[in-house]
Design a protein around this motif. Structure first.
Motif, PDB file in Angstrom:
ATOM      1  N   PRO A   1       0.833  -1.206   0.000  1.00 57.64           N
ATOM      2  CA  PRO A   1       0.000   0.000   0.000  1.00 57.64           C
ATOM      3  C   PRO A   1       0.870   1.259   0.000  1.00 57.64           C
ATOM      4  CG  PRO A   1      -0.851  -1.592   1.563  1.00 57.64           C
ATOM      5  CD  PRO A   1       0.480  -2.125   1.088  1.00 57.64           C
ATOM      6  N   MET A   2       0.515   2.184  -0.860  1.00 59.56           N
ATOM      7  CA  MET A   2       1.264   3.430  -0.954  1.00 59.56           C
ATOM      8  C   MET A   2       1.018   4.267   0.295  1.00 59.56           C
ATOM      9  SD  MET A   2       1.343   6.150  -4.085  1.00 59.56           S
ATOM     10  CE  MET A   2       0.137   7.347  -3.550  1.00 59.56           C
ATOM     11  N   ALA A   3       2.054   4.965   0.727  1.00 60.40           N
ATOM     12  CA  ALA A   3       1.974   5.835   1.902  1.00 60.40           C
ATOM     13  C   ALA A   3       2.454   7.234   1.522  1.00 60.40           C
ATOM     14  CB  ALA A   3       2.847   5.265   3.019  1.00 60.40           C
ATOM     15  N   ALA A   4       2.231   8.186   2.394  1.00 59.02           N
ATOM     16  CA  ALA A   4       2.665   9.558   2.150  1.00 59.02           C
ATOM     17  C   ALA A   4       4.172   9.620   1.887  1.00 59.02           C
ATOM     18  CB  ALA A   4       2.278  10.451   3.326  1.00 59.02           C
ATOM     19  N   ALA A   5       4.932   8.747   2.511  1.00 58.90           N
ATOM     20  CA  ALA A   5       6.386   8.724   2.303  1.00 58.90           C
ATOM     21  C   ALA A   5       6.763   8.367   0.864  1.00 58.90           C
ATOM     22  CB  ALA A   5       7.030   7.734   3.276  1.00 58.90           C
ATOM     23  N   ASP A   6       5.837   7.778   0.110  1.00 58.50           N
ATOM     24  CA  ASP A   6       6.100   7.412  -1.287  1.00 58.50           C
ATOM     25  C   ASP A   6       5.855   8.562  -2.259  1.00 58.50           C
ATOM     26  OD1 ASP A   6       6.708   4.572  -0.949  1.00 58.50           O
ATOM     27  OD2 ASP A   6       4.596   4.386  -0.359  1.00 58.50           O
ATOM     28  N   LEU A   7       5.262   9.655  -1.805  1.00 61.48           N
ATOM     29  CA  LEU A   7       4.867  10.727  -2.714  1.00 61.48           C
ATOM     30  C   LEU A   7       6.041  11.359  -3.469  1.00 61.48           C
ATOM     31  CD1 LEU A   7       1.915  12.339  -0.737  1.00 61.48           C
ATOM     32  CD2 LEU A   7       1.817  10.879  -2.786  1.00 61.48           C
ATOM     33  N   PRO A   8       7.210  11.552  -2.872  1.00 61.02           N
ATOM     34  CA  PRO A   8       8.318  12.083  -3.680  1.00 61.02           C
ATOM     35  C   PRO A   8       8.689  11.157  -4.847  1.00 61.02           C
ATOM     36  CG  PRO A   8       8.787  12.387  -1.357  1.00 61.02           C
ATOM     37  CD  PRO A   8       7.557  11.517  -1.446  1.00 61.02           C
ATOM     38  N   ARG A   9       8.659   9.873  -4.628  1.00 59.62           N
ATOM     39  CA  ARG A   9       8.938   8.913  -5.701  1.00 59.62           C
ATOM     40  C   ARG A   9       7.864   9.012  -6.779  1.00 59.62           C
ATOM     41  NH1 ARG A   9      11.003   3.214  -4.675  1.00 59.62           N
ATOM     42  NH2 ARG A   9      11.448   4.413  -2.888  1.00 59.62           N
ATOM     43  N   ILE A  10       6.596   9.088  -6.381  1.00 57.20           N
ATOM     44  CA  ILE A  10       5.490   9.192  -7.335  1.00 57.20           C
ATOM     45  C   ILE A  10       5.626  10.479  -8.151  1.00 57.20           C
ATOM     46  CG2 ILE A  10       2.979   9.486  -7.547  1.00 57.20           C
ATOM     47  CD1 ILE A  10       3.870   6.602  -6.958  1.00 57.20           C
ATOM     48  N   ARG A  11       5.974  11.576  -7.500  1.00 54.59           N
ATOM     49  CA  ARG A  11       6.170  12.845  -8.215  1.00 54.59           C
ATOM     50  C   ARG A  11       7.268  12.693  -9.269  1.00 54.59           C
ATOM     51  NH1 ARG A  11       4.902  18.115  -7.756  1.00 54.59           N
ATOM     52  NH2 ARG A  11       4.106  18.065  -5.640  1.00 54.59           N
ATOM     53  N   ARG A  12       8.367  12.045  -8.906  1.00 51.07           N
ATOM     54  CA  ARG A  12       9.481  11.833  -9.841  1.00 51.07           C
ATOM     55  C   ARG A  12       9.040  10.960 -11.006  1.00 51.07           C
ATOM     56  NH1 ARG A  12      13.109   7.721 -10.031  1.00 51.07           N
ATOM     57  NH2 ARG A  12      12.632   7.023  -7.916  1.00 51.07           N
ATOM     58  N   TRP A  13       8.320   9.880 -10.705  1.00 50.51           N
ATOM     59  CA  TRP A  13       7.857   8.979 -11.762  1.00 50.51           C
ATOM     60  C   TRP A  13       6.890   9.688 -12.710  1.00 50.51           C
ATOM     61  CZ3 TRP A  13       6.587   3.961  -8.551  1.00 50.51           C
ATOM     62  CH2 TRP A  13       7.777   3.283  -8.251  1.00 50.51           C
ATOM     63  N   LEU A  14       5.948  10.450 -12.163  1.00 49.63           N
ATOM     64  CA  LEU A  14       4.970  11.142 -13.008  1.00 49.63           C
ATOM     65  C   LEU A  14       5.633  12.158 -13.938  1.00 49.63           C
ATOM     66  CD1 LEU A  14       2.094  11.648 -10.418  1.00 49.63           C
ATOM     67  CD2 LEU A  14       1.931  10.323 -12.550  1.00 49.63           C
ATOM     68  N   ALA A  15       6.778  12.693 -13.538  1.00 45.87           N
ATOM     69  CA  ALA A  15       7.495  13.664 -14.362  1.00 45.87           C
ATOM     70  C   ALA A  15       8.337  13.005 -15.452  1.00 45.87           C
ATOM     71  CB  ALA A  15       8.387  14.540 -13.485  1.00 45.87           C
ATOM     72  N   ALA A  16       8.528  11.698 -15.378  1.00 47.52           N
ATOM     73  CA  ALA A  16       9.326  11.003 -16.398  1.00 47.52           C
ATOM     74  C   ALA A  16       8.588  11.050 -17.737  1.00 47.52           C
ATOM     75  CB  ALA A  16       9.574   9.559 -15.971  1.00 47.52           C
ATOM     76  N   PRO A  17       9.289  11.309 -18.822  1.00 47.86           N
ATOM     77  CA  PRO A  17       8.625  11.436 -20.129  1.00 47.86           C
ATOM     78  C   PRO A  17       7.793  10.212 -20.525  1.00 47.86           C
ATOM     79  CG  PRO A  17      10.891  12.198 -20.270  1.00 47.86           C
ATOM     80  CD  PRO A  17      10.717  11.596 -18.902  1.00 47.86           C
ATOM     81  N   HIS A  18       8.260   9.009 -20.202  1.00 45.70           N
ATOM     82  CA  HIS A  18       7.516   7.810 -20.601  1.00 45.70           C
ATOM     83  C   HIS A  18       6.222   7.645 -19.808  1.00 45.70           C
ATOM     84  CE1 HIS A  18       9.781   6.193 -17.151  1.00 45.70           C
ATOM     85  NE2 HIS A  18       8.803   5.300 -17.065  1.00 45.70           N
ATOM     86  N   VAL A  19       6.094   8.327 -18.676  1.00 47.29           N
ATOM     87  CA  VAL A  19       4.847   8.299 -17.893  1.00 47.29           C
ATOM     88  C   VAL A  19       3.956   9.474 -18.296  1.00 47.29           C
ATOM     89  CG1 VAL A  19       3.822   8.387 -15.584  1.00 47.29           C
ATOM     90  CG2 VAL A  19       5.947   7.090 -15.959  1.00 47.29           C
ATOM     91  N   SER A  20       4.514  10.669 -18.325  1.00 47.70           N
ATOM     92  CA  SER A  20       3.690  11.850 -18.627  1.00 47.70           C
ATOM     93  C   SER A  20       3.114  11.806 -20.043  1.00 47.70           C
ATOM     94  CB  SER A  20       4.479  13.141 -18.405  1.00 47.70           C
ATOM     95  OG  SER A  20       5.579  13.234 -19.288  1.00 47.70           O
ATOM     96  N   GLU A  21       3.754  11.057 -20.935  1.00 47.49           N
ATOM     97  CA  GLU A  21       3.205  10.901 -22.281  1.00 47.49           C
ATOM     98  C   GLU A  21       1.772  10.383 -22.238  1.00 47.49           C
ATOM     99  OE1 GLU A  21       4.154   8.422 -26.408  1.00 47.49           O
ATOM    100  OE2 GLU A  21       5.378   8.059 -24.635  1.00 47.49           O
ATOM    101  N   TRP A  22       1.478   9.492 -21.289  1.00 49.49           N
ATOM    102  CA  TRP A  22       0.149   8.872 -21.212  1.00 49.49           C
ATOM    103  C   TRP A  22      -0.672   9.358 -20.030  1.00 49.49           C
ATOM    104  CZ3 TRP A  22      -0.756   7.289 -25.695  1.00 49.49           C
ATOM    105  CH2 TRP A  22       0.274   6.767 -26.487  1.00 49.49           C
ATOM    106  N   TRP A  23      -0.028   9.765 -18.941  1.00 52.93           N
ATOM    107  CA  TRP A  23      -0.769  10.189 -17.766  1.00 52.93           C
ATOM    108  C   TRP A  23      -1.048  11.688 -17.775  1.00 52.93           C
ATOM    109  CZ3 TRP A  23      -2.182   7.761 -12.912  1.00 52.93           C
ATOM    110  CH2 TRP A  23      -2.262   6.362 -13.019  1.00 52.93           C
ATOM    111  N   GLY A  24      -0.342  12.445 -18.593  1.00 48.62           N
ATOM    112  CA  GLY A  24      -0.620  13.868 -18.694  1.00 48.62           C
ATOM    113  C   GLY A  24       0.252  14.708 -17.783  1.00 48.62           C
ATOM    114  N   ASP A  25      -0.198  15.922 -17.563  1.00 44.15           N
ATOM    115  CA  ASP A  25       0.566  16.909 -16.796  1.00 44.15           C
ATOM    116  C   ASP A  25       0.976  16.343 -15.433  1.00 44.15           C
ATOM    117  OD1 ASP A  25       0.125  19.359 -14.597  1.00 44.15           O
ATOM    118  OD2 ASP A  25       1.344  19.871 -16.355  1.00 44.15           O
ATOM    119  N   PRO A  26       2.280  16.280 -15.151  1.00 45.75           N
ATOM    120  CA  PRO A  26       2.743  15.681 -13.889  1.00 45.75           C
ATOM    121  C   PRO A  26       2.187  16.362 -12.641  1.00 45.75           C
ATOM    122  CG  PRO A  26       4.578  15.932 -15.410  1.00 45.75           C
ATOM    123  CD  PRO A  26       3.401  16.642 -16.022  1.00 45.75           C
TER     124      PRO A  26
END
Length: 163
Positions: free
Chosen positions: A10-35
């Protein structure tokens, strides 16, 4: 088959910096949209009662995000009556070196298998019709194309895996 075993923590608040980094990756933002927009949605759903969020790891190395939700909590989902007794899933591989290695279809299959074993009769997902990599991964994980749908995010391919 990919070596090792997948874990879904289960994701926790401590994981949010990692999620922010992943969402900003070009291969993710291409499909998920604005990070920034996606980060606000993902972090805002952290305590939503109809949303479960997971960090996916293999051999204790986190590499992906998966969300599992009750589509009825978002009535404009576009899934129609298929969503009446189902769970929806969305995911992305955050770590670039895990792409094109077979992990996507393998961990989606493992998660869906576990969900269906608990008695859930159906799992749904809705990739973009242009996201051939995701469609192929879901098909390899046992999902089949049900048809086009309109979602709040635009056109999608409704994909279904039944028990």
């Amino acid at each position: 088959m990919v070596p090792g075993s997948y874990s879904f923590r289960p994701m926790a608040a401590a994981d949010l910096p990692r999620i922010r980094r992943w969402l900003a990756a070009p291969h993710v933002s291409e499909w998920w949209g604005d990070p920034d927009e996606q980060f606000a949605l993902v972090s805002g759903d952290l305590d939503h009662p109809s949303m479960q969020q997971f960090i996916v790891a293999i051999d204790d190395r986190p590499f992906a995000y998966l969300q599992c939700y009750d589509p009825a909590a978002w009535p404009d989902h576009g899934f129609g009556s298929l969503a009446d007794v189902a769970r929806g899933v969305d995911q992305f591989i955050g770590e670039p070196d895990f792409i094109d290695q077979g992990h996507g279809s393998d961990f989606i299959r493992a998660f869906a298998d576990d969900l269906l074993k608990t008695g859930m009769p159906r799992v749904l997902t809705d990739p973009s019709p242009d996201n051939t990599r995701a469609i192929r991964a879901y098909e390899k994980a046992g999902f089949h194309k049900h048809g086009p749908v309109q979602t709040p995010d635009g056109s999608a391919v409704l994909m279904v895996r039944d028990a």
